[in-house]
Design a protein around this motif. Structure first.
Motif, mmCIF file in Angstrom:
data_model
loop_
_atom_site.group_PDB
_atom_site.id
_atom_site.type_symbol
_atom_site.label_atom_id
_atom_site.label_comp_id
_atom_site.label_asym_id
_atom_site.label_seq_id
_atom_site.Cartn_x
_atom_site.Cartn_y
_atom_site.Cartn_z
ATOM 1 N N VAL A 62 0.942 -1.163 -0.021
ATOM 2 C CA VAL A 62 -0.078 -0.077 0.112
ATOM 3 C C VAL A 62 0.840 1.183 -0.001
ATOM 4 O O VAL A 62 0.726 2.320 -0.763
ATOM 5 N N ARG A 63 1.809 1.281 0.759
ATOM 6 C CA ARG A 63 2.644 2.564 0.831
ATOM 7 C C ARG A 63 3.354 2.647 -0.334
ATOM 8 O O ARG A 63 3.579 3.776 -0.815
ATOM 9 N N PRO A 64 4.148 1.629 -0.971
ATOM 10 C CA PRO A 64 4.760 1.767 -2.100
ATOM 11 C C PRO A 64 3.883 2.384 -3.285
ATOM 12 O O PRO A 64 4.198 3.442 -4.214
ATOM 13 N N LEU A 65 2.549 1.825 -3.370
ATOM 14 C CA LEU A 65 1.640 2.585 -4.423
ATOM 15 C C LEU A 65 1.088 3.968 -4.100
ATOM 16 O O LEU A 65 0.930 4.926 -4.830
ATOM 17 N N ARG A 66 1.034 4.191 -2.658
ATOM 18 C CA ARG A 66 0.587 5.169 -2.177
ATOM 19 C C ARG A 66 1.504 6.496 -2.064
ATOM 20 O O ARG A 66 1.153 7.836 -2.494
ATOM 21 N N GLU A 67 2.585 6.271 -1.986
ATOM 22 C CA GLU A 67 3.967 7.189 -1.849
ATOM 23 C C GLU A 67 4.907 6.892 -2.912
ATOM 24 O O GLU A 67 5.505 7.939 -3.427
ATOM 25 N N SER A 68 5.767 5.784 -2.737
ATOM 26 C CA SER A 68 6.938 5.519 -3.609
ATOM 27 C C SER A 68 6.642 5.734 -5.109
ATOM 28 O O SER A 68 7.500 6.270 -5.828
ATOM 29 N N LEU A 69 5.597 5.238 -5.551
ATOM 30 C CA LEU A 69 5.437 5.401 -6.759
ATOM 31 C C LEU A 69 4.435 6.626 -7.340
ATOM 32 O O LEU A 69 3.589 6.654 -8.349
ATOM 33 N N ALA A 70 4.140 7.389 -6.255
ATOM 34 C CA ALA A 70 3.244 8.565 -6.423
ATOM 35 C C ALA A 70 3.623 9.460 -7.728
ATOM 36 O O ALA A 70 2.775 10.115 -8.316
ATOM 37 N N GLY A 71 4.952 9.379 -8.110
ATOM 38 C CA GLY A 71 5.190 10.310 -9.163
ATOM 39 C C GLY A 71 5.352 9.331 -10.591
ATOM 40 O O GLY A 71 5.769 10.105 -11.454
ATOM 41 N N ASP A 72 5.120 8.194 -10.444
ATOM 42 C CA ASP A 72 5.139 7.520 -11.843
ATOM 43 C C ASP A 72 3.788 7.127 -11.984
ATOM 44 O O ASP A 72 2.648 7.437 -11.541
ATOM 45 N N LYS A 73 3.497 6.533 -13.163
ATOM 46 C CA LYS A 73 2.419 6.115 -13.887
ATOM 47 C C LYS A 73 2.032 4.533 -13.730
ATOM 48 O O LYS A 73 2.904 4.009 -14.468
ATOM 49 N N VAL A 74 1.367 4.135 -12.992
ATOM 50 C CA VAL A 74 1.176 2.858 -12.820
ATOM 51 C C VAL A 74 0.130 2.158 -13.837
ATOM 52 O O VAL A 74 -0.970 2.802 -13.842
ATOM 53 N N ASN A 75 0.491 1.211 -14.650
ATOM 54 C CA ASN A 75 -0.463 0.480 -15.713
ATOM 55 C C ASN A 75 -1.082 -0.607 -15.331
ATOM 56 O O ASN A 75 -2.111 -0.852 -15.941
ATOM 57 N N GLY B 199 -7.503 1.523 -6.780
ATOM 58 C CA GLY B 199 -7.780 2.819 -6.313
ATOM 59 C C GLY B 199 -6.395 3.456 -6.336
ATOM 60 O O GLY B 199 -6.238 4.651 -6.500
ATOM 61 N N LEU B 200 -5.603 2.814 -5.343
ATOM 62 C CA LEU B 200 -4.225 3.373 -5.318
ATOM 63 C C LEU B 200 -3.490 3.555 -6.602
ATOM 64 O O LEU B 200 -2.703 4.464 -6.789
ATOM 65 N N ALA B 201 -3.616 2.501 -7.304
ATOM 66 C CA ALA B 201 -2.682 2.359 -8.556
ATOM 67 C C ALA B 201 -3.151 3.791 -9.472
ATOM 68 O O ALA B 201 -2.265 4.421 -10.051
ATOM 69 N N PHE B 202 -4.343 3.878 -9.648
ATOM 70 C CA PHE B 202 -4.949 4.492 -10.866
ATOM 71 C C PHE B 202 -5.444 5.951 -10.101
ATOM 72 O O PHE B 202 -6.112 6.489 -11.039
ATOM 73 N N HIS B 203 -5.414 6.237 -8.973
ATOM 74 C CA HIS B 203 -5.687 7.474 -8.557
ATOM 75 C C HIS B 203 -7.141 7.658 -8.834
ATOM 76 O O HIS B 203 -7.809 8.773 -9.367
ATOM 77 N N THR B 204 -8.324 6.807 -8.831
ATOM 78 C CA THR B 204 -9.691 6.783 -9.019
ATOM 79 C C THR B 204 -10.274 5.713 -8.038
ATOM 80 O O THR B 204 -9.733 4.892 -7.183
ATOM 81 N N ARG B 205 -11.707 6.075 -7.684
ATOM 82 C CA ARG B 205 -12.360 5.420 -6.930
ATOM 83 C C ARG B 205 -12.882 3.969 -7.329
ATOM 84 O O ARG B 205 -13.366 3.929 -8.398
ATOM 85 N N VAL B 206 -12.474 3.195 -6.560
ATOM 86 C CA VAL B 206 -13.050 1.717 -7.559
ATOM 87 C C VAL B 206 -13.489 0.849 -6.129
ATOM 88 O O VAL B 206 -12.965 0.577 -5.170
ATOM 89 N N ARG B 207 -14.725 0.506 -6.303
ATOM 90 C CA ARG B 207 -15.525 -0.362 -5.041
ATOM 91 C C ARG B 207 -15.656 -1.572 -5.385
ATOM 92 O O ARG B 207 -15.344 -2.318 -6.377
ATOM 93 N N LEU B 208 -15.877 -2.348 -4.249
ATOM 94 C CA LEU B 208 -16.008 -3.659 -4.573
ATOM 95 C C LEU B 208 -17.055 -4.284 -5.758
ATOM 96 O O LEU B 208 -16.524 -5.246 -6.531
ATOM 97 N N ASP B 209 -18.010 -3.478 -5.766
ATOM 98 C CA ASP B 209 -19.104 -4.097 -6.824
ATOM 99 C C ASP B 209 -18.409 -3.692 -8.132
ATOM 100 O O ASP B 209 -19.092 -4.289 -9.293
ATOM 101 N N ASP B 210 -17.442 -3.028 -8.477
ATOM 102 C CA ASP B 210 -16.758 -2.741 -9.751
ATOM 103 C C ASP B 210 -15.840 -3.878 -10.102
ATOM 104 O O ASP B 210 -15.318 -3.984 -11.207
ATOM 105 N N VAL B 211 -15.505 -4.625 -9.185
ATOM 106 C CA VAL B 211 -14.429 -5.735 -9.507
ATOM 107 C C VAL B 211 -15.419 -7.107 -10.075
ATOM 108 O O VAL B 211 -16.288 -7.503 -9.373
ATOM 109 N N HIS B 212 -14.841 -7.570 -11.128
ATOM 110 C CA HIS B 212 -15.328 -8.919 -11.748
ATOM 111 C C HIS B 212 -14.867 -10.005 -10.755
ATOM 112 O O HIS B 212 -13.530 -10.002 -10.665
ATOM 113 N N ARG B 213 -15.582 -10.736 -10.266
ATOM 114 C CA ARG B 213 -15.143 -11.880 -9.516
ATOM 115 C C ARG B 213 -15.495 -13.340 -9.740
ATOM 116 O O ARG B 213 -16.736 -13.754 -10.101
ATOM 117 N N GLU B 214 -14.516 -14.207 -9.657
ATOM 118 C CA GLU B 214 -14.809 -15.659 -9.849
ATOM 119 C C GLU B 214 -13.816 -16.363 -8.960
ATOM 120 O O GLU B 214 -12.643 -15.862 -8.696
#
Length: 430
Positions: A141-154, A213-228
């Motif tokens: 969480v911290r690397p995505l939230r802070e260490s990679l804050a200046g990068d673009k995670v794909n 949510g952390l990687a793409f700086h957008t809100r993603v809820r549980l209902d948005d996740v396809h699950r199998e």
């Protein structure tokens, strides 16, 4: 200079994780104080069963009044390890209203209503830390939230549930069936008495929502996740993967679209090549593979569950929250500025492995190939075997949209020569 007034910590929950947090806070008090710059002490521990013996826990700290403890004005940080949506959400909100910062391991609540918690933290000037919510001790969480804050995670691709990884590892290494492997996981304590959250993918989906949510700086809820889940995985699927030079893993996959205008988040079993770093993750371990523009490919690996690993992540967050209290600072808040839409599963493009039970007679392969062509799904390889009137076709496709594959499968089921679609599995990590 160390300040003399101790920081007060309220601990909500004293199960496997909470009791370990309390133990470490007591036995490592001097080290924690030196790292924080102030003494830190437990103000109270909220539990449901106060009469239960808790080794190393001062009974005078134990209370059943979680709401009262979370609302105490002298509490600086509230640590929430009770889980679930309520009363956890109300307790955390109350803590923020009274000026405390919060450390939580509650993945379900963060995936369901993370924005509400972030807004409460922002409004009242508190910190919200949640490293332990995803992959326990693994710093992620911290690397995505802070260490990679200046990068673009794909892309974020990972094994984030130890129970399912143990089950699949046993199926591959011993030839056990799903039920037998699950029984072993339960006997060893890797699976709960009710393993639904793990084996049906709910646990991994909550973590995928947080990671996306952390990687793409957008809100993603549980209902948005396809699950199998993995309950339909068979020994035949494991064997087919081996023949392809692959292994089967339950993966959480979060991706930015090629044009950068949307994201997807999904959890499902998939075949990955043995050459991929995630293929070597065995037993109940977790690992997450992150791909970004500047940093390239990064992999985070370690124990993803258990009392001590999870407590380690909680204590790391506790130190950060306490340091901020001492220094009058705040940690990072929610970053959701992109507001990217979450695309449906039908838009996901990947490869597929399809196993068909077909009639053993001439022309079947041609009919099947025609259906794939009609839906613009290109076939990469076909393996055919038959004996005593029974025949099987195993088709591996090139990359195609999930919606096209779904339409193809429906059309195949309507063929008189196809007796059944035995399994469908995606092929990832190539």
């Amino acid at each position: 200079m160390m300040r003399t007034r101790p920081l007060k910590v309220a601990l909500l929950g004293c199960g496997v994780v909470g009791s370990e947090v309390a133990r470490i806070m007591t036995t490592h008090a001097e080290d924690l104080a030196a790292r924080i710059g102030a003494p830190v002490e437990l103000a109270g521990i909220a539990v449901r069963r106060p009469d239960r013996v808790r080794e190393g826990v001062d009974p005078a700290l134990v209370t059943t009044d979680a709401a009262g403890l979370a609302a105490r004005e002298d509490v600086d940080v509230v640590v929430e390890v009770i889980g679930g949506i309520e009363p956890a959400r109300g307790l955390i909100t109350r803590a923020f209203e009274n000026g405390a910062s919060v450390v939580t391991a509650n993945k379900a609540l963060l995936a369901e209503d993370g924005p509400t918690l972030h807004e409460a933290a922002e409004k009242h000037g508190g910190d919200l830390f949640y490293e332990a919510a995803v992959a326990a001790a693994i710093p992620l969480v911290r690397p995505l939230r802070e260490s990679l804050a200046g990068d673009k995670v794909n892309r974020v691709l990972g094994i984030v549930n130890g129970t399912t990884n143990f089950i699949l590892d046993r199926m591959e290494s011993t030839g056990a069936g799903y039920g037998e492997a699950l029984d072993e996981a339960m006997a060893l304590g890797y699976a709960e008495a009710d393993p639904t959250a793990d084996v049906e993918g709910f646990d991994a989906a909550a973590k995928a929502a947080i990671l996306a949510g952390l990687a793409f700086h957008t809100r993603v809820r549980l209902d948005d996740v396809h699950r199998e889940g993995l309950t339909e995985i068979t020994a035949g699927d494991i064997a087919s993967a081996k023949r392809m030079g692959c292994t089967v893993k339950l993966l959480a996959i979060c991706e930015r679209s090629a044009d950068g205008r949307s994201v997807t988040a999904r959890v499902h079993p998939a075949m990955i090549p043995l050459s991929h770093p995630l293929a070597s993750v065995r037993e109940a371990y977790n690992a997450v593979f992150v791909e970004s523009d500047a940093a390239g490919q990064l992999m985070f690996y370690g124990p993803g569950a258990g009392g001590s690993p999870t407590a380690s992540a909680v204590l790391g967050d506790l130190v950060a929250a306490c340091r901020n209290k001492v220094n009058g600072a705040r940690g990072p808040g929610e970053s959701a500025y992109t507001q990217l839409p979450v695309s449906p599963m039908g838009d996901v493009v990947t490869r597929y492995h399809i196993s068909l039970d077909v009639a053993d007679k001439p022309g079947v392969l041609a009919q099947v190939a025609t259906v794939f062509a009609e839906h613009d799904v290109s076939i990469d390889t076909v393996r055919q075997q038959g004996k005593d009137g029974e025949a099987w076709l195993v088709v591996v496709t090139h990359r195609a949209p999930d919606a096209a594959l779904t339409a193809t499968v429906e059309a195949l089921r309507n063929l008189d020569t196809v007796r059944g679609v035995a399994s469908i599995m995606r092929v990832e990590g190539e």
